[in-house]
Structures are given as structure tokens and as C-alpha cells.
Scaffold this active site. Sequence first.
Site, PDB file in Angstrom:
ATOM      1  N   GLY A  55       0.812  -1.216   0.000  1.00 21.02           N
ATOM      2  CA  GLY A  55       0.000   0.000   0.000  1.00 21.02           C
ATOM      3  C   GLY A  55       0.839   1.258   0.000  1.00 21.02           C
ATOM      4  O   GLY A  55       1.755   1.402  -0.805  1.00 21.02           O
ATOM      5  N   GLY A  83       2.992   3.131 -10.653  1.00 20.17           N
ATOM      6  CA  GLY A  83       3.230   4.396  -9.962  1.00 20.17           C
ATOM      7  C   GLY A  83       2.431   5.542 -10.551  1.00 20.17           C
ATOM      8  O   GLY A  83       1.867   6.363  -9.828  1.00 20.17           O
ATOM      9  N   ASP A  84       2.371   5.596 -11.884  1.00 21.77           N
ATOM     10  CA  ASP A  84       1.585   6.639 -12.536  1.00 21.77           C
ATOM     11  C   ASP A  84       0.096   6.424 -12.285  1.00 21.77           C
ATOM     12  O   ASP A  84      -0.671   7.385 -12.161  1.00 21.77           O
ATOM     13  CB  ASP A  84       1.863   6.653 -14.042  1.00 21.77           C
TER      14      ASP A  84
END
Length: 208
Positions: free
Chosen positions: A118, A145-146
Site C-alpha cells: 500500500g 506508480g503513474d
Amino acid sequence: MLSPDDLDENYLQSAKYLHLSGITPALSESCKETVDEAIKLAKKHKKTIIFDPNIRLKLWSEEKARQVLMEIAGQVDIVLPGIEEGKLLTGSSDPEEIAEVFLNQGAKVVVVKLGSEGAYFATESEKAHVSGFQVDEVVDTAGAGDGFAAGFISGLLRGWGYAKAVKFGNRIGAYALSVEGDMEGYPFWGQVNPNQSQKKFLVRKCVR
């Protein structure tokens, strides 16, 4: 070839957030100058600046990346490092310590992405670990990540609190893991329900 002349101040003035990637200043000196100017314009118009370090050591040295990215991080409002990026930039592998470094530099919010675990976020008054989503089959980690940034920022745009926005970021990042490609797994808004409690993430391919 990006340069400060390419910036549209009126367009930036109409935005709620300026989201920056650490890849851009690594591409060329003019790209770095463009990022610096974008930060100046955002501050001039009192816009919230979000920064994802997005470290790519194929583009520059670790030393240069640390120098430039920490300089940028000291000028923004929200920093979104991955745990390994946080370690490279701060020297610590502890999410709380990483967040503290950026908060001490002036950031208002720091979210440390922890992969399957998380994320951890911190402000001056609020700190919490936000659990991730289980993915039955991880096909490709590119774009996670994006996807997190997209989910997190879309939550902020809807006026959510940080914990809820981080949770949604975790969810969108998980979608990216289910298919090959940087953005092919991202869902449409109609596919996601942020008010629905889910203990397990179901893999879905987004059909376009």
C-alpha cells in the site's frame, strides 16, 4: 527540446494542480529549466504542486538525480516517492523517516508508495498507513506508480481527504498490474466505485 517558452501561463493559471515528474529534468538542461519555470508560475498563481520523483538512473547519475530532485522536492507541496526512491534521496528505508525529511523541507503532504503493502502518508497533523489491494496475477508492474498518481490526484480533485485519495491511488495502481503496458490496464471512471469496500482486488482487463 522542451523549453520554458513552451509553457502556457494562462493554461497553468486555470489548473488546480501542477503535477511534475522527475523524468523531465533528467532529459535535458532546457527540460530542467522548463520545470523550474513551471514551478515559479505555479507559485505565482498559488497552485498546489505535486511531484513524483520517478527516478530513472539510465538518464543520469545517482548523485545528479539526488541533487536535482531534492531541490525540486523542496519547492513543492506534495511529494510522491516510491520506497526505493525515498531511500535513494534521503538515505533512509523507513517510510516515516522518508516522509519526515520531505516535510522538514517544506512539503505539506508526503505519500511513500510501498508496492503491495500500500502506501504511507504524512502531513504535520496526520499520519497513516493505507493498505493496498491484492492482485491475483501480476502481469506487468509498468505504470503502477503513474496509476497511483492518477487515482490520488483524481481523489484530491473531488475534494476527498488524504486517506481516501491514497486508498484510491492504491486501487488504480493495482489495475495497472493486470495487463502489459504503461497505461493499458487503467480503468474508466465508471468501472470504479470508491465507496465500495473491497477486501480483495479482482483482476479486470480494460476493454477499449
